[in-house]
Design a protein around this motif. Structure first.
Motif, PDB file in Angstrom:
ATOM      1  N   ARG A  34       5.927   9.226 -57.331  1.00 19.38           N
ATOM      2  CA  ARG A  34       6.308   8.113 -56.683  1.00 19.38           C
ATOM      3  C   ARG A  34       5.267   7.207 -56.479  1.00 19.38           C
ATOM      4  NH1 ARG A  34       6.498   9.742 -51.312  1.00 19.38           N
ATOM      5  NH2 ARG A  34       5.619  11.737 -52.085  1.00 19.38           N
ATOM      6  N   ASP A  56      11.234   8.025 -57.514  1.00 18.28           N
ATOM      7  CA  ASP A  56      11.161   8.993 -56.713  1.00 18.28           C
ATOM      8  C   ASP A  56      12.488   9.933 -57.206  1.00 18.28           C
ATOM      9  OD1 ASP A  56      11.959  10.531 -54.208  1.00 18.28           O
ATOM     10  OD2 ASP A  56      11.946   8.925 -52.996  1.00 18.28           O
ATOM     11  N   SER A  58      13.935  12.474 -55.912  1.00 17.17           N
ATOM     12  CA  SER A  58      14.788  12.993 -55.035  1.00 17.17           C
ATOM     13  C   SER A  58      15.789  12.070 -54.619  1.00 17.17           C
ATOM     14  CB  SER A  58      14.069  13.293 -53.475  1.00 17.17           C
ATOM     15  OG  SER A  58      13.511  12.048 -52.994  1.00 17.17           O
ATOM     16  N   GLU A  59      15.903  11.052 -55.046  1.00 11.54           N
ATOM     17  CA  GLU A  59      16.984   9.721 -55.209  1.00 11.54           C
ATOM     18  C   GLU A  59      17.724   9.752 -56.457  1.00 11.54           C
ATOM     19  OE1 GLU A  59      17.741   8.546 -52.261  1.00 11.54           O
ATOM     20  OE2 GLU A  59      15.781   9.248 -51.208  1.00 11.54           O
ATOM     21  N   GLY A  62      16.272   7.488 -58.948  1.00 18.05           N
ATOM     22  CA  GLY A  62      15.144   7.876 -59.852  1.00 18.05           C
ATOM     23  C   GLY A  62      15.673   8.503 -61.142  1.00 18.05           C
ATOM     24  N   LYS A 102      15.584  16.131 -47.925  1.00 25.99           N
ATOM     25  CA  LYS A 102      14.836  15.453 -49.380  1.00 25.99           C
ATOM     26  C   LYS A 102      13.875  16.480 -50.010  1.00 25.99           C
ATOM     27  CE  LYS A 102      11.982  11.718 -50.179  1.00 25.99           C
ATOM     28  NZ  LYS A 102      12.160  10.273 -50.111  1.00 25.99           N
TER      29      LYS A 102
END
Length: 129
Positions: A34, A56, A58-59, A62, A102
């Motif tokens: 990130r 990111d 975790s998204e 991303g 997350k």
């Protein structure tokens, strides 16, 4: 061009993996995390060309951005190191739900997604860590 992809490269074990990969003689290391500034620092610390990619994982956005980059570049990924991750410590019942979710998205879902979207750019004998 043979490349390595290292997630979680901004600190900890991910960063140490970058230094180890730097010694094996690939053409480029794609470093993913990130924090862009921490990734940029690796350019001056490695003899191998480093490509910082701030995402990111975790998204969903991303993972999608990484997939699009692979589709555009069509790299020869020789090595994928999934080192991104974090833990939530303390009593589970008292943990922050969003932070816990997350963590699960990054530690399990993103790892699975990175393998799935990278595998078409790897050959027999290449490695996933």
């Amino acid at each position: 061009m043979k490349i390595a992809v290292v997630t979680g490269a901004s600190s900890g074990i991910g960063r140490e993996f970058v230094y180890a990969v730097d010694k094996i003689g690939l053409d480029e290391i794609w470093v993913i995390a990130r924090r862009q500034d921490r990734l940029e620092e690796l350019k001056g610390k490695c003899s191998t060309s480093v490509r910082p990619i701030a995402l990111d994982l975790s998204e969903d956005a991303g993972i999608s951005a990484y997939r699009e980059l692979l589709q555009e570049e069509k790299p020869d990924v020789h090595l994928l190191i999934n080192a991104a991750g974090f833990g939530v410590f303390g009593p589970f019942a008292e943990s922050d739900l969003e932070k816990t979710l997350k963590s699960a998205r990054l530690n399990a879902r993103a790892l699975t997604a990175m393998c799935h979207v990278t595998l078409p750019y790897m050959k027999n004998g290449d490695s996933i860590v």
